[in-house]
Design a protein around this motif. Structure first.
Motif, short mmCIF file in Angstrom:
data_model
loop_
_atom_site.label_atom_id
_atom_site.label_comp_id
_atom_site.label_asym_id
_atom_site.label_seq_id
_atom_site.Cartn_x
_atom_site.Cartn_y
_atom_site.Cartn_z
N TRP A 278 1.14 -1.33 0.09
CA TRP A 278 -0.02 -0.05 -0.20
C TRP A 278 1.07 1.43 -0.50
CZ3 TRP A 278 -4.15 1.09 -1.47
CH2 TRP A 278 -4.97 2.62 -1.17
N ASP B 282 -2.54 -5.43 -0.60
CA ASP B 282 -2.56 -4.49 0.18
C ASP B 282 -4.46 -4.18 -0.89
OD1 ASP B 282 -4.45 -2.13 1.23
OD2 ASP B 282 -2.60 -2.52 2.39
N ASP B 283 -4.96 -3.89 -0.54
CA ASP B 283 -6.38 -3.34 -1.04
C ASP B 283 -6.18 -3.13 -2.70
OD1 ASP B 283 -9.37 -2.89 -1.57
OD2 ASP B 283 -8.70 -0.54 -0.74
N TYR C 100 -6.00 -8.33 1.43
CA TYR C 100 -6.61 -7.04 2.48
C TYR C 100 -7.74 -7.22 2.10
CZ TYR C 100 -8.48 -2.36 2.49
OH TYR C 100 -9.31 -1.61 2.88
N CYS D 189 -12.05 0.40 1.56
CA CYS D 189 -11.69 1.55 1.58
C CYS D 189 -11.49 1.93 0.08
CB CYS D 189 -10.39 1.90 2.28
SG CYS D 189 -10.86 1.68 4.32
N LYS E 6 -5.06 -8.68 6.53
CA LYS E 6 -5.58 -7.09 6.44
C LYS E 6 -6.90 -7.61 6.93
CE LYS E 6 -3.91 -2.88 6.20
NZ LYS E 6 -2.78 -1.48 5.45
N ASP F 222 -9.86 -4.42 7.05
CA ASP F 222 -9.62 -2.49 7.59
C ASP F 222 -11.24 -2.95 7.71
OD1 ASP F 222 -9.32 -0.31 6.89
OD2 ASP F 222 -8.05 -0.26 4.68
N CYS G 47 -7.20 -3.53 10.82
CA CYS G 47 -7.37 -2.31 10.94
C CYS G 47 -8.21 -1.11 10.86
CB CYS G 47 -6.56 -2.28 9.23
SG CYS G 47 -6.46 -0.77 8.63
N TRP H 116 -7.97 1.10 13.19
CA TRP H 116 -7.21 2.66 13.25
C TRP H 116 -7.70 3.37 14.61
CZ3 TRP H 116 -11.65 3.68 9.58
CH2 TRP H 116 -11.17 3.34 7.78
N ARG I 80 -4.50 -1.70 14.49
CA ARG I 80 -3.96 -0.35 14.03
C ARG I 80 -4.02 0.86 15.55
NH1 ARG I 80 -3.10 1.36 8.75
NH2 ARG I 80 -4.43 3.50 9.49
N ASP J 72 -4.05 6.70 9.43
CA ASP J 72 -2.71 5.68 8.40
C ASP J 72 -2.07 6.61 7.99
OD1 ASP J 72 -4.60 4.61 7.49
OD2 ASP J 72 -4.65 4.81 5.22
C1 GLA Z 1 -6.97 2.06 4.87
C2 GLA Z 1 -6.09 1.51 5.63
C3 GLA Z 1 -4.88 1.60 4.08
C4 GLA Z 1 -4.94 0.73 3.68
C5 GLA Z 1 -5.84 1.66 2.55
C6 GLA Z 1 -6.28 0.89 1.82
O1 GLA Z 1 -6.77 3.86 4.61
O2 GLA Z 1 -6.27 1.82 7.31
O3 GLA Z 1 -3.77 1.21 5.67
O4 GLA Z 1 -5.26 -0.01 3.77
O5 GLA Z 1 -7.06 1.40 3.69
O6 GLA Z 1 -7.52 1.37 0.99
#
Ligand code: GLA
Length: 403
Positions: free
Chosen positions: A45, A80-81, A121, A129, A155, A157, A189, A191, A209, A213
């Motif tokens: 990411w 990741d995404d 992810y 996201c 991961k 989210d 994840c 946040w 997390r 970010d």
């Molecule tokens: C969120 C996560 C990031 C990443 C993005 C992907 O913002 O906190 O670490 O995975 O999504 O879209």
């Protein structure tokens, strides 16, 4: 009559085995003993965002081996995404056929063939996201799919979760992963919104997390020259870790987000500080740069085995800020052998002398200790009571202090 008795015995045996199996699964789920030290790996990411494809991921896995990262302890290769595009008629998650033409199982097999582990992810809500299909309502179906692909790390989210309860959502995904029968690290994840350090371990998360970010910049309490604020730079993320140290331990870690080392927004001195601080925090060390194209200075930071040993110490203590005066801070982490990893951090804009005294790191003042500099890789000699050193602007001195 005999056959009735036989049938009863058979049913009773079946029920006994079923119950025994279920309780064994509960007390001994496949995820038990995962991430006993903070996970180490790479994630797409921070550098590539949605720009992922199988060739890039394969070459990154190759680079993890060739660069010495694997030897230094990095293991997970995490996409990741944006690897996923839709669900098929049966609700199965569909990887992007153009970007991953050989499919996820083949990619996982390749990563495993290098002795590395494979991560993907998804998201606890209806969409990720980046707007790709999320896991909501498909948890068990997805978990079976991930297990079949050989996924080792998920991961998960928190976008598009509307009124979902965070702890329940993550516990549900953990239950699904365990039911699929494969040990899979669960990276929460969320946040830090619902204080996951309070419930992440119970929900079966291996890391969570603690903040929004990370950004590839130093940050700090001061505003930027253009007046915009400093949020999510390395210093502001660091400040949000203070006080969370008691929640971390083997199998369950605070996650101040992935590394930005090597992505170009900070100086090498700042990257060295970022890496040192993450290590003293016992943070997951998930590199976020292009491993195929690293300057030697960046590779040296990411593969500093003495610093990594602080992160990976089996006691699993997270370090804490133990002293602070203006721009100068002292961070300390207790190690399994009784020694302390210590960082002198200079957040200011000019070099300064910073000192630590033994009481601050939990030793009596009269104690004679040996001190080793973990960036210079050399013994500095024996000291009693205190030590001070000149630390460059935005730099650290990181040492191991041994009675
Ligand atoms: C969120 C996560 C990031 C990443 C993005 C992907 O913002 O906190 O670490 O995975 O999504 O879209």
């Amino acid at each position: 009559m005999r056959s009735v008795a036989k049938a009863i015995i058979a049913i009773a045996t079946f029920l006994f085995l079923l119950l025994a199996g279920a309780s064994a699964q509960q007390s001994n789920p496949p995820s038990k003993n995962l991430a006993l030290t903070p996970p180490m790996g790479w994630n797409s990411w921070n550098k590539f965002a949605c720009n992922v494809n199988e060739d890039m991921i394969r070459s990154m896995a190759d680079a993890m081996v060739k660069s010495g990262m694997k030897d230094a302890g990095y293991q997970y290769v995490n996409i990741d995404d944006c690897w996923q595009v839709s669900r098929d008629a049966s609700g199965n998650i569909v990887p992007d056929p153009e970007r991953f033409p050989h499919g996820m199982k083949a990619l996982g097999d390749y990563i495993h063939s290098l002795g590395l582990k494979f991560g993907v992810y998804s998201d606890a809500g209806s969409k990720t996201c980046a707007g790709r299909p999320g896991g909501l309502g498909h948890e068990y179906q997805d978990a079976i799919q991930y297990a079949a692909w050989g996924v080792d790390y998920l991961k998960y989210d928190w976008c598009n979760t509307t009124t979902q309860d965070a702890k329940a959502s993550y516990a549900n995904m953990r239950a699904a992963l365990d039911a699929a029968g494969r040990p899979i690290v669960l990276s929460i994840c969320e946040w830090g919104k619902a204080k996951p350090w309070l419930w992440g371990e119970e929900a079966g998360g291996n890391l969570w997390r603690t903040t929004d970010d990370i950004k590839d910049r130093w940050g700090g309490p001061e505003k930027w020259p253009d007046g915009s604020c400093c949020s999510n730079g390395v210093m502001s993320i660091l400040d949000q870790q203070a006080g969370l140290q008691s929640y971390a331990g083997p199998g369950h870690w605070n996650d101040p987000d992935m590394l930005e080392v090597g992505n170009g927004g900070m100086t090498d001195t700042e990257y060295r500080s970022h890496f040192s601080l993450w290590a003293i925090l016992a943070a997951p060390l998930i590199a976020g740069n292009d491993l195929r194209d690293m300057r030697p200075e960046i590779r040296e930071i990411l593969t500093n085995k003495e610093v990594i040993a602080v992160d990976q110490d089996p006691l699993g203590r997270e370090g804490a800020r133990v002293a602070r005066s203006g721009d100068a801070e002292v961070w300390s982490k207790q190690m399994k052998d009784g020694s302390r990893a210590v960082i002198l951090l200079n957040r200011g804009s000019v070099a300064q002398e910073i000192s630590v005294n033994w009481e601050e790191i939990g030793y009596p003042g009269h104690l004679r200790v040996s001190v080793r500099d973990l960036w210079e890789h050399k013994e500095l000699g024996n000291f009693t009571g205190r030590l001070s050193a000149s630390v460059p602007s935005h730099g650290v001195m990181m040492m191991l202090v041994k009675p």
